[in-house]
Design an enzyme around this catalytic site. Structure first.
Site, PDB file in Angstrom:
ATOM      1  N   ASP A   1       0.209  10.624   3.296  1.00  0.00           N
ATOM      2  CA  ASP A   1      -1.131   9.943   3.149  1.00  0.00           C
ATOM      3  C   ASP A   1      -1.087   8.623   4.116  1.00  0.00           C
ATOM      4  O   ASP A   1      -0.241   8.710   5.196  1.00  0.00           O
ATOM      5  CB  ASP A   1      -1.624   9.586   1.797  1.00  0.00           C
ATOM      6  CG  ASP A   1      -0.947   8.623   1.222  1.00  0.00           C
ATOM      7  OD1 ASP A   1       0.361   8.267   1.512  1.00  0.00           O
ATOM      8  OD2 ASP A   1      -1.280   7.639   0.446  1.00  0.00           O
TER       9      ASP A   1
ATOM     10  N   GLU B   1       6.383  12.519   1.070  1.00  0.00           N
ATOM     11  CA  GLU B   1       5.500  12.897  -0.205  1.00  0.00           C
ATOM     12  C   GLU B   1       5.564  14.611  -0.552  1.00  0.00           C
ATOM     13  O   GLU B   1       5.282  14.536  -1.643  1.00  0.00           O
ATOM     14  CB  GLU B   1       4.071  12.577   0.364  1.00  0.00           C
ATOM     15  CG  GLU B   1       3.898  10.977   0.408  1.00  0.00           C
ATOM     16  CD  GLU B   1       4.594  10.439   1.548  1.00  0.00           C
ATOM     17  OE1 GLU B   1       4.295   9.097   1.732  1.00  0.00           O
ATOM     18  OE2 GLU B   1       4.664  11.285   2.466  1.00  0.00           O
TER      19      GLU B   1
ATOM     20  N   GLY C   1       4.186   3.473  -1.499  1.00  0.00           N
ATOM     21  CA  GLY C   1       3.473   2.774  -2.706  1.00  0.00           C
ATOM     22  C   GLY C   1       4.116   2.630  -3.731  1.00  0.00           C
ATOM     23  O   GLY C   1       5.088   3.583  -4.069  1.00  0.00           O
TER      24      GLY C   1
ATOM     25  N   GLY D   1       3.680   4.404   2.478  1.00  0.00           N
ATOM     26  CA  GLY D   1       2.862   3.306   2.589  1.00  0.00           C
ATOM     27  C   GLY D   1       3.553   2.175   3.608  1.00  0.00           C
ATOM     28  O   GLY D   1       2.780   1.432   4.181  1.00  0.00           O
TER      29      GLY D   1
END
Length: 344
Positions: free
Chosen positions: A146, A138, A66, A115
């Site tokens: 995530d 992350e 992301g 992502g």
């Protein structure tokens, strides 16, 4: 004229979505998520489309994750609306791809992080190459794996996923297969041919034709110490067991983990031990954790150090694992009053 960040096309019976921010390594923006969602939903009941394919423009890879720089800027300015909207819509897209009624082919060529994993690794047909670098980095920016990352990592053989989640390390194509993060190995030079063949052929039959021999996975020789060291739900205990191992790779893993956000490490490990019954359950919890990382965690500081000031010297708060007690970890798992209902 500014070129679109997403290229949507149809070739025969194949619907193709190409991430098109190569200078930013195709990092996902909210606009890109929305364009992808619109295309996926338009093709859901389109009789002339039998499968969809997701790939990335440029030579470096599918997607670096992301656009966390934009999320950082908004969060630092006290605006939580962008992170909330981005993660809500991104996670819904992840779920839609996982439950899609038609084959979803994800080309995880080159860099496929964060992502990028979310829009490929939940699909029905996940393709890696000799250039693939697949990972969830992350914890190095004060965040958690995530986009269903804690779900995927908790389902790898043994403790491979725990190792990857805590170290934030990336694996090659053979290891992605070994970790059940991918299904098919194809030579990168043949990807254009593969895409063309998918435009008219059966997905399984086409992938069988293009399958290449899979190299020996590098992680296989490390399974013994990985499974032994990463068992349990205590990060300090994991580090202690790693330090007790004679293998240099175990020592390197411990050194790497010690550079990550102590809070993110503990929250990540607890999430991975949650015993998810579905991807949607994981995504719902990950949304809660993601917003907590913004509100009370190390996300803003982690992105600052990695991508804004680029000093690679994050000032984690708290600074040590021992300072991150159970009460602090619990705060990340407590529902917030403004949480959206993501699914159902």
């Amino acid at each position: 004229m500014t070129e679109s960040e997403i290229l949507v096309s149809e070739n025969g019976s194949l619907g193709r979505i190409t991430l098109n921010r190569p200078k930013a390594l195709n990092s996902l923006t909210l606009g890109m998520v929305r364009e992808m969602t619109e295309a996926v939903e338009r093709w859901r009941d389109a009789e002339h489309i039998r499968a969809i394919l997701i790939d990335g423009a440029g030579e470096r890879g599918l997607c670096a994750g992301g656009d966390v720089r934009a999320l950082h800027d908004a969060a630092k300015a006290g605006d939580e609306s962008l992170p909330a909207a981005f993660w809500t819509e991104e996670y819904r897209l992840n779920s839609a791809l996982a439950n899609y009624p038609k084959p979803v082919v994800g080309i995880m060529d080159g860099i496929c992080m964060g992502g990028g994993v979310g829009i490929t690794a939940h699909g029905s047909h996940r393709v890696v190459t000799e250039r693939s670098k697949v990972g969830m980095p992350e914890t190095g920016i004060g965040f958690i794996p995530d986009v269903g990352g804690t779900y995927l990592m908790s389902r790898t053989p043994g403790e491979l996923g725990t190792h990857l989640a805590l170290t934030g390390g990336a694996v090659g194509g053979a290891d992605a297969l070994y970790c059940d993060l991918a299904d098919h190995y194809v030579d990168s030079a043949r990807l254009p041919e593969l895409v063309e063949a998918l435009s008219s052929g059966d997905v399984d039959e086409v992938l069988a034709v293009f399958a290449a021999p899979v190299p020996e996975p590098a992680l296989a020789e490390h399974r013994e110490w990985i499974d032994a060291a990463y068992a349990g739900s205590d990060v300090e205990a994991v580090l202690a067991r790693l330090r007790e191992r004679p293998e240099q790779a175990a020592q390197d893993a411990a050194t790497t983990i010690e550079t990550k956000s102590p809070t993110a490490l503990k929250v990540t490990l607890r999430a991975m031990r949650s015993g998810y019954e579905s991807l949607e359950q994981a995504l719902t919890l990950e949304y809660r954790l993601a917003m907590a990382c913004v509100r009370i965690g190390d996300f803003v500081e982690g992105v600052r150090a990695a991508l804004v000031d680029k000093d690679r010297n994050p000032q984690w708060s708290p600074t040590t694992l021992s300072e991150v007690d159970e009460s602090r970890v619990q705060k990340f798992f407590e529902p917030a009053s403004d949480e959206p209902k993501l699914f159902g």
